[in-house]
Enzyme design. Sequence first.
Site, short mmCIF file in Angstrom:
data_model
loop_
_atom_site.label_atom_id
_atom_site.label_comp_id
_atom_site.label_asym_id
_atom_site.label_seq_id
_atom_site.Cartn_x
_atom_site.Cartn_y
_atom_site.Cartn_z
CG ASN A 73 -1.94 1.13 1.18
OD1 ASN A 73 -1.91 1.96 0.28
ND2 ASN A 73 -2.80 1.19 2.17
CG ASP A 74 1.62 3.27 3.71
OD1 ASP A 74 0.57 3.80 3.31
OD2 ASP A 74 1.81 2.93 4.89
CB VAL A 75 5.89 0.61 -0.92
CG1 VAL A 75 6.45 0.37 0.45
CG2 VAL A 75 5.07 -0.57 -1.40
CB ALA A 107 2.07 6.01 6.42
#
Lengths: 103, 465
Positions: free
Chosen positions: B394-396, B435
């Site tokens: 997700n965040d990456v 995050a």
Amino acid sequence: MEIDPFIFRLSIFILSIFVGYYVVWSVTPSLHTPLMSVTNAISSVIIVGAIIAGLAGGNDSVFNVSSIFGFLAIILAAVNIFGGFLVTQRMLAMYKKKKKDKK
Amino acid sequence: MISANLSAIFYLISGVLFILALRGLSSPETSRQGNFFGILGMIIAITVTFFSIGNFSTGLIFVLIFLIVGGSVGAFIAYRIPMTAMPELVAGFHSLVGLAAVFVAISAFLNPNAFNLGYPGNIKLGSLIEMSIGAAVGAITFSGSVIAFLKLQGIMSGSPITFKGQHPLNALILISIVVLIYLLCASQSSKLFWILLMVSFLIGFLLIIPIGGADMPVVISMLNSYSGWAAAGIGFTLENSALIITGALVGSSGAILSYIMCKGMNRSFFNVILGGFGASEQISSAQNKEQKPVKSGNADDAAFLMKNASSVIIVPGYGMAVAQAQHALREMVDTLKKSGIKVSYAIHPVAGRMPGHMNVLLAEANVPYDEVFELEEINNDFANADVAFVIGANDVTNPVAKTDPQSPIYGMPVLDVEKCKSVLFVKRSLSPGYAGIDNDLFYKENTLMLFADAKKMTEDITKNL
């Protein structure tokens, strides 16, 4: 005047840090997990200290407080040595290249 | 009994073999040989230790028994552990190294004659300093790794635990450790030695509880480094070069890995260590969550998109590990490859819970390692690819890291997934990632969300291909 042997050990230590620095930077990122498990295994060479401690008792007092801690450390380090090297081997055996005939 | 000089040379040889073991890991072809060097080095070190003592008392039998007991337990774990549990295993092993260092230091403190360090109550000053540093670092490694293990195993919540005055308290304890070591060396008091150990256990625990689940790659690498420094401290005490060399190698290895992980998140080491990341942001993003349109699809749509693609890039993340979807994924890719579609894998440095986590899982599922690429190698290829298949990451992939300076992840290197013609995003819900921020990618024109368990969805797609 003689140089304290400690200085020699310190030299080994500092130089090994540099060796470690360059060797580890050349490790391919895909093998970072095996790197961690193998460093785990080799840092258990601390077992040499544990063996000395375990055998310090002599024949008449095999078990005293000091040697018992030594024995405990032997067990812990042995778990790590066998576990670390074997799991690394298991992981590394899985890294395969593309088979030629599929290309 | 062999002379001290001869055994020192053998210890040096085993230290060199350990260097070669790490050197082997520079490529998968040489790595197996490297591991063999490591094993050889260990055998030499242990054998030489037996010979250098020479005095084969009845204690030897017990040493061998305990060696075999520990070894069998280790071997059993190594064969039984699933690859997805590798982060927990490594954290667990770190704790053992730490505790072993503590035990060796204790027995050296109680019986210094055995190690030629002096006598109880009158230990050589240098040795006592080395011993207490080794013991303190070992204790920190132990309790820190136990917490990391509990968090990874899910026994303890992965969310950061913070409280008021946490940082001043930790700073105070760290200072008290230094003071304790000083007092201990001045007085040789065994009481202070035990207090030092207790306080070190405590700080290891306090240092790791505020660090959240997705920062575990940094924590594990850091503890890896600590276990090395602990071993080196004991190595100085025992005047053993194998142990000093190994400690230095492992210490710098762990430090480099922590650095790589921090860089992968564009955060400073201290920012990670001070912890609490993601705890405050989560609340704010939950409040201003607005309803934006999302396109969602099923396995059939996904299969259709991929069938008509000529190149597909797969982006795996921690979610893939949780769902154990790596085998299903490989089957899907095999089907795609049969229809002549080019497939490659893109791995973000901090994907998963430890360095290289995703690579091991893909290797386990028989994915050839030359199809797996690191961020820098593959990031330019997204623009030319037809489909990006994001599974459990997700965040990456969040483009906000490139566009919004206000975002907590701004500046973090991300995979340019949004440049693909279309994006398939396998996820269980729209909830934000670690995050605590929304991923803009969910709402893009060309994104198709596939709401399902990663493994089940992948299997369904394979059926529809």
